[in-house]
Design a protein around this motif. Sequence first.
Motif, PDB file in Angstrom:
ATOM      1  N   GLN A  76      14.886  13.540  -2.558  1.00 36.92           N
ATOM      2  CA  GLN A  76      13.749  13.245  -3.436  1.00 36.92           C
ATOM      3  C   GLN A  76      12.744  12.333  -2.754  1.00 36.92           C
ATOM      4  N   GLY A  77      13.235  11.469  -1.877  1.00 35.76           N
ATOM      5  CA  GLY A  77      12.333  10.614  -1.110  1.00 35.76           C
ATOM      6  C   GLY A  77      11.447  11.460  -0.204  1.00 35.76           C
ATOM      7  N   PHE A  78      12.069  12.436   0.447  1.00 35.74           N
ATOM      8  CA  PHE A  78      11.344  13.362   1.323  1.00 35.74           C
ATOM      9  C   PHE A  78      10.250  14.083   0.529  1.00 35.74           C
ATOM     10  N   GLU A  79      10.644  14.578  -0.650  1.00 39.10           N
ATOM     11  CA  GLU A  79       9.676  15.295  -1.489  1.00 39.10           C
ATOM     12  C   GLU A  79       8.544  14.374  -1.961  1.00 39.10           C
ATOM     13  N   ALA A  80       8.892  13.116  -2.261  1.00 35.70           N
ATOM     14  CA  ALA A  80       7.869  12.153  -2.698  1.00 35.70           C
ATOM     15  C   ALA A  80       6.864  11.886  -1.574  1.00 35.70           C
ATOM     16  N   LEU A  81       7.364  11.838  -0.335  1.00 38.92           N
ATOM     17  CA  LEU A  81       6.471  11.630   0.811  1.00 38.92           C
ATOM     18  C   LEU A  81       5.479  12.787   0.909  1.00 38.92           C
ATOM     19  N   VAL A  82       6.011  13.999   0.802  1.00 36.73           N
ATOM     20  CA  VAL A  82       5.149  15.182   0.896  1.00 36.73           C
ATOM     21  C   VAL A  82       4.106  15.152  -0.221  1.00 36.73           C
ATOM     22  N   ARG A  83       4.552  14.838  -1.436  1.00 37.40           N
ATOM     23  CA  ARG A  83       3.617  14.757  -2.574  1.00 37.40           C
ATOM     24  C   ARG A  83       2.532  13.724  -2.340  1.00 37.40           C
ATOM     25  N   ALA A  84       2.913  12.602  -1.702  1.00 43.26           N
ATOM     26  CA  ALA A  84       1.943  11.524  -1.461  1.00 43.26           C
ATOM     27  C   ALA A  84       1.067  11.820  -0.242  1.00 43.26           C
ATOM     28  N   GLY A  85       1.311  12.960   0.415  1.00 47.69           N
ATOM     29  CA  GLY A  85       0.514  13.319   1.585  1.00 47.69           C
ATOM     30  C   GLY A  85       0.874  12.501   2.818  1.00 47.69           C
ATOM     31  N   ILE A  86       2.116  11.985   2.865  1.00 46.03           N
ATOM     32  CA  ILE A  86       2.567  11.202   4.012  1.00 46.03           C
ATOM     33  C   ILE A  86       3.527  12.059   4.835  1.00 46.03           C
ATOM     34  N   ASN A  87       3.332  12.083   6.132  1.00 44.84           N
ATOM     35  CA  ASN A  87       4.182  12.893   7.003  1.00 44.84           C
ATOM     36  C   ASN A  87       5.645  12.454   6.868  1.00 44.84           C
ATOM     37  N   THR A  92       0.834  -1.205   0.000  1.00 43.82           N
ATOM     38  CA  THR A  92       0.000   0.000   0.000  1.00 43.82           C
ATOM     39  C   THR A  92       0.868   1.255   0.000  1.00 43.82           C
ATOM     40  N   LEU A  93       1.852   1.256   0.912  1.00 43.66           N
ATOM     41  CA  LEU A  93       2.749   2.418   0.984  1.00 43.66           C
ATOM     42  C   LEU A  93       3.532   2.564  -0.314  1.00 43.66           C
ATOM     43  N   GLY A  94       4.017   1.424  -0.831  1.00 43.86           N
ATOM     44  CA  GLY A  94       4.807   1.443  -2.065  1.00 43.86           C
ATOM     45  C   GLY A  94       4.021   2.024  -3.219  1.00 43.86           C
ATOM     46  N   SER A 127       6.110   3.448  13.383  1.00 46.81           N
ATOM     47  CA  SER A 127       4.879   3.892  12.716  1.00 46.81           C
ATOM     48  C   SER A 127       4.973   3.588  11.227  1.00 46.81           C
ATOM     49  N   ALA A 128       3.817   3.585  10.554  1.00 48.03           N
ATOM     50  CA  ALA A 128       3.794   3.358   9.108  1.00 48.03           C
ATOM     51  C   ALA A 128       4.579   4.464   8.400  1.00 48.03           C
ATOM     52  N   GLU A 129       4.580   5.668   8.996  1.00 47.17           N
ATOM     53  CA  GLU A 129       5.311   6.792   8.398  1.00 47.17           C
ATOM     54  C   GLU A 129       6.813   6.501   8.349  1.00 47.17           C
ATOM     55  N   GLU A 130       7.318   5.803   9.370  1.00 48.57           N
ATOM     56  CA  GLU A 130       8.753   5.483   9.380  1.00 48.57           C
ATOM     57  C   GLU A 130       9.092   4.491   8.274  1.00 48.57           C
ATOM     58  N   LEU A 131       8.235   3.481   8.114  1.00 47.09           N
ATOM     59  CA  LEU A 131       8.472   2.532   7.015  1.00 47.09           C
ATOM     60  C   LEU A 131       8.365   3.251   5.671  1.00 47.09           C
ATOM     61  N   ALA A 132       7.374   4.158   5.576  1.00 45.96           N
ATOM     62  CA  ALA A 132       7.216   4.936   4.332  1.00 45.96           C
ATOM     63  C   ALA A 132       8.482   5.732   4.043  1.00 45.96           C
ATOM     64  N   GLY A 133       9.145   6.219   5.098  1.00 52.28           N
ATOM     65  CA  GLY A 133      10.381   6.986   4.925  1.00 52.28           C
ATOM     66  C   GLY A 133      11.480   6.155   4.285  1.00 52.28           C
ATOM     67  N   VAL A 134      11.669   4.935   4.781  1.00 56.03           N
ATOM     68  CA  VAL A 134      12.696   4.049   4.211  1.00 56.03           C
ATOM     69  C   VAL A 134      12.329   3.682   2.773  1.00 56.03           C
ATOM     70  N   LEU A 135      11.047   3.352   2.579  1.00 60.57           N
ATOM     71  CA  LEU A 135      10.575   2.985   1.239  1.00 60.57           C
ATOM     72  C   LEU A 135      10.802   4.117   0.248  1.00 60.57           C
ATOM     73  N   ALA A 136      10.458   5.337   0.671  1.00 65.90           N
ATOM     74  CA  ALA A 136      10.602   6.499  -0.214  1.00 65.90           C
ATOM     75  C   ALA A 136      12.053   6.659  -0.628  1.00 65.90           C
ATOM     76  N   GLU A 148       7.606  -3.790  -7.890  1.00 64.64           N
ATOM     77  CA  GLU A 148       7.109  -4.899  -7.087  1.00 64.64           C
ATOM     78  C   GLU A 148       7.795  -4.817  -5.730  1.00 64.64           C
ATOM     79  N   PHE A 149       7.030  -5.110  -4.681  1.00 68.50           N
ATOM     80  CA  PHE A 149       7.536  -5.011  -3.317  1.00 68.50           C
ATOM     81  C   PHE A 149       7.541  -6.404  -2.703  1.00 68.50           C
ATOM     82  N   HIS A 150       8.569  -6.678  -1.917  1.00 67.69           N
ATOM     83  CA  HIS A 150       8.678  -7.987  -1.291  1.00 67.69           C
ATOM     84  C   HIS A 150       9.046  -7.860   0.178  1.00 67.69           C
ATOM     85  N   VAL A 151       8.443  -8.730   0.992  1.00 63.50           N
ATOM     86  CA  VAL A 151       8.804  -8.835   2.401  1.00 63.50           C
ATOM     87  C   VAL A 151       9.612 -10.113   2.575  1.00 63.50           C
ATOM     88  N   VAL A 152      10.758 -10.004   3.262  1.00 62.98           N
ATOM     89  CA  VAL A 152      11.587 -11.170   3.516  1.00 62.98           C
ATOM     90  C   VAL A 152      11.600 -11.448   5.017  1.00 62.98           C
TER      91      VAL A 152
END
Length: 373
Positions: free
Chosen positions: A294-305, A180-182, A225-234, A194-198
Motif C-alpha cells: 500500500q505504501g508503494f501504491e500511495a507513492l504512485v498515487r502521489a506522483g513520487i517515483n 512536505t513528503l509526509g 534521494s528524497a524518493e528513498e525517504l519518501a519510500g520509508v515514510l510511505a 504529525e511528523f518529527h525528526v529526531v
Amino acid sequence: MEASYPAQIFGPGLPATGRTGSLRLFPAGVEAILPDDSRRVAATLTELRLREVGFGQPGLELAWTAADGEWLIHVLDPASSAALRAQWPAAAVPGLQALQAHERRQRSRRRLGWSALALIALSPLLLVGLFWLQADRLAAWLAEQVPIAEETRLGRTTFAAMRGELSLIDEGPTYAALATLGQRLTAGSRYTYEFHVVADPTLNAFALPGGVVVVNTGLIAATSSAEELAGVLAHEVQHVELRHGTQTLIKGLGWQAVWMFATGDFSNTLAGQAALQLGRLKFSRDAERAADKQGFEALVRAGINPAGMPRFFATLARQDGTGAAPFLSTHPSSQDRQAALESMLAGLNGRPFSALALAPWPPTASHADQLQQ
Ligand SMILES: [Zn+2]
C-alpha cells in the motif's frame, strides 16, 4: 380521538402528593380532570413538556405552565402510558420527538451494555477459541471498531510520554523536507498526521497509532534521494492507515487493550505502560508486506517515483548485523519483500515520474546537521 386515562395530577391548590384523576386527550391537547369533575385544566400540545418517569415500566409525565402555575400529570399505568404515546403523531409534539429519540438511545445503549456483558462473560471462550484460531483477523476487526479519535489520543499520549527522551528537531530544512513528503503521502487521509525528526545517528523510523511518524536524522542521512525517504515514510504511514499498531496492541493485551480503548484511560494501567512500547513494536510479516504494497501504491498515487522504496530497503539490508539500524530489528529485511517490490516496480512498465524538487539531498546546512555533530 377522545380517550381517558387514569392519572396523578399535581398543581396549584393540590396536595404535594397530587390527586388521582384522569387525563383526556384531544387532537389538539389534553385536559386533566380532578375527582368528581371538581376541576378541569387544559393545555395545548405545543405547551406540553414530556418526560419519562417511573421505575421499571416507563410512565409518562406531562408538564406545562399555566397562568396559575405549574401543572404536572403522571400517567404511570404502562398500558395507558403506551396508548398515550401512540395517540399523537410524534411531529405534533416537540417533546415527544425528543423523548422518542432519547428512548431509542437508551434502548441501544442497553443493548450495547448487554452485548458487552455477554462478551466479557464469554471472553475466556473467545480468547481461547478466537484468539488462537483467528488472532489476526479478530484483532484487525477489533482495531477497526476503535474510534479514530481514541487511536489519535493513544498515539499523542504515547508520544508525549516518550518525547522527553528524544531530541526533536522539528524545524529547518530536514524537517521541512520530511513534512512536505509526509503531507503528499497522507493527503485525504482520515488521520491527522504529525511528523518529527529526531537527532539520532541510528537508522530508525516508526509510526504510532493515530498518525505520529518519527524519523531519525541517521536514517535521513543514509538515504541517497528524497524518493528513498519518501519510500520509508510511505511504508510507515501505511502502518497507521492499516491500524497495525492498534491491532498489535490488541493482540498482545487482549481485552485489556479493548478496555483501554473503551475507557480512554491510557495512563496508570498496564495497558498504558505497554502502549509506551508502541514505537518498538514488531509487526507480523503480513502487516509488513501490506505496508510495502500500500505504501508503494500511495507513492504512485502521489506522483513520487516508488523505485526509492526498494532501493532504500536494499541499502538497509546491507546494514544487517552491524547493529547500526534499529529499523531492521522491527523490519527484518527479507528477500521475498524485496522481490515483491521489484515486481510491482516492473509492473509500472517504466512509467516516468518527475524527480522531487528537494535537491540537494540529504538536506544540508541545517540545524539538524549541526546538532548531529
Ligand atoms: Zn514496517
